[in-house]
Design an enzyme around this catalytic site. Structure first.
Site, mmCIF file in Angstrom:
data_model
loop_
_atom_site.group_PDB
_atom_site.id
_atom_site.type_symbol
_atom_site.label_atom_id
_atom_site.label_comp_id
_atom_site.label_asym_id
_atom_site.label_seq_id
_atom_site.Cartn_x
_atom_site.Cartn_y
_atom_site.Cartn_z
ATOM 1 N N CYS A 157 1.235 -1.306 -0.165
ATOM 2 C CA CYS A 157 0.096 0.243 -0.042
ATOM 3 C C CYS A 157 0.714 1.361 -0.436
ATOM 4 O O CYS A 157 1.556 1.697 1.240
ATOM 5 C CB CYS A 157 -0.638 0.075 1.231
ATOM 6 S SG CYS A 157 -1.897 1.334 1.626
ATOM 7 N N CYS A 200 -0.266 3.730 2.109
ATOM 8 C CA CYS A 200 -0.010 3.878 4.166
ATOM 9 C C CYS A 200 1.432 4.068 4.272
ATOM 10 O O CYS A 200 1.533 4.905 4.933
ATOM 11 C CB CYS A 200 -0.372 1.930 4.447
ATOM 12 S SG CYS A 200 -1.841 1.758 3.574
ATOM 13 N N ASP A 201 2.259 3.234 3.153
ATOM 14 C CA ASP A 201 4.071 3.338 3.437
ATOM 15 C C ASP A 201 4.735 4.205 2.738
ATOM 16 O O ASP A 201 5.954 4.595 2.886
ATOM 17 C CB ASP A 201 4.262 2.232 3.150
ATOM 18 C CG ASP A 201 3.043 1.132 4.241
ATOM 19 O OD1 ASP A 201 2.853 1.533 4.940
ATOM 20 O OD2 ASP A 201 3.200 0.105 3.928
#
Ligand code: NAP
Length: 307
Positions: free
Chosen positions: A131, A134-135
């Protein structure tokens, strides 16, 4: 007989369980094959509101689970193998058990497709991610690799150039499945280098517990190349966990369940939440929000059908 059965125990299912629990519905949650959902594949989550220092993905789901239990949610482990939604009460089979429910919340999620490498498994959450939203932030100023040739891979590669010093896009063919406009954008981006047609042989170095690079083999020439990167984003698609609902609930061409009018489905009394109906946002917070909606819709449905 249960008032509400929730299939899935990721952010969507657990939030639905908290809401249904607080509405005194004593929900039963069937955990699924990935208890805790995709957040259990991550380490630090920095974008879930309310945690300014971030929170570990597994801790976040553990907390939600405890919160649901506190309000009377019951949990059963196991994955759902069959459902009969042709009449109420609905029948749900998980392993050897069959359960009956007045309403059903399907929060079975989608699983990120993985390459299947041992190094990928070992370094998941430690430099390997599924993701970018997300990261990506963790890789400011660092080189990273994105794997895949579809629209997701293009989107993630493009997005990651905001942070990364360089993005290597690794794809197993020289042609891309992604739409032309996305590929054109990628080709025009100086920060992105296309590395095709390659087979990703290994993510380095599991022994050190961190990503240090990738080893790829050109499938035409056989040439092997090592590229130093600090992160690998696997973007080879997702599979919604909807096999058990085929023929019973409306789905799109990719197998995602269709929600209409909030969280309702094509069967009255069956509601959906989270990634099982969402190939677009796929965030913990959007899954949690839709879990809340499904629980409220199930509660309303029960009220209206109790007489
Ligand atoms: P996808 O279209 O199924 O593409 C998956 C990609 O990963 C393909 O290029 C495939 O290679 C590769 N792949 C699959 N398994 C692999 C493996 N084991 N090893 C190496 N490579 C592998 O998935 P997606 O990109 O997630 O897209 C899913 C759907 O959402 C599509 O309909 C897409 O158009 C849509 N989407 C749209 C947007 C947008 O419009 N903004 C953004 C994201 C997604 P091959 O090509 O060789 O099979």
């Amino acid at each position: 007989m249960h008032n509400v059965i929730i299939i899935g125990s990721g952010c969507a299912g657990l939030t639905a369980a908290i809401y249904a629990g607080r509405a005194n519905l004593k929900p039963l949650v069937i955990d699924g094959h990935e208890p805790g959902g995709q957040l259990t594949l991550t380490t630090l989550v920095e974008n879930f509101p309310g945690f300014p220092e971030g929170i570990l993905g597994p801790d976040l789901t553990d907390n939600m689970r405890k919160q649901a239990q506190k309000f009377g949610a019951e949990f059963k482990s196991g994955a759902v193998t069959a459902v009969d939604l042709s009449r109420r009460p609905f029948r749900i089979t998980a392993g050897k058990e069959t359960y009956e429910a007045q309403t059903l919340i399907v929060a079975a999620g989608a699983s990120a497709r993985l390459l299947g490498l041992e190094s990928e498994r070992k370094l998941m959450g430690h430099g390997v991610s599924t993701c970018a939203t997300c990261d990506g932030y963790f890789f400011r100023g660092k080189p990273i690799a994105v794997v895949g040739g579809g629209d997701s891979a293009m989107e993630e590669a493009q997005f990651l150039t905001r942070y990364a010093s360089r993005v290597y896009l690794l794809h197993r063919r020289s042609e891309f499945r992604a739409s032309k406009i996305m590929v054109d954008r990628i080709r025009a981006n100086e920060k992105i280098e296309l590395v095709t047609p390659v087979h990703l042989e290994e993510i380095l170095s599991p022994a050190k517990g961190a990503v240090e690079g990738v080893r790829v083999k050109n499938t035409q020439t056989g040439a092997v190349r090592e590229i130093a990167v600090d992160g690998v984003f696997v973007a080879i698609g997702h599979e919604p966990n909807t096999a058990a609902f085929r023929g019973q609930l409306e789905m799109d061409a990719n197998g995602y369940l269709l929600a209409r009018n909030g969280s309702s489905t094509s069967v009255p009394g069956v509601f959906v939440a989270g990634d099982v109906k969402d190939s677009r946002y796929r965030q913990a917070i959007t899954a949690a929000g839709s879990g809340c909606m499904a629980a409220i819709d199930a509660e309303k449905f029960l009220e209206e059908h109790s007489h």
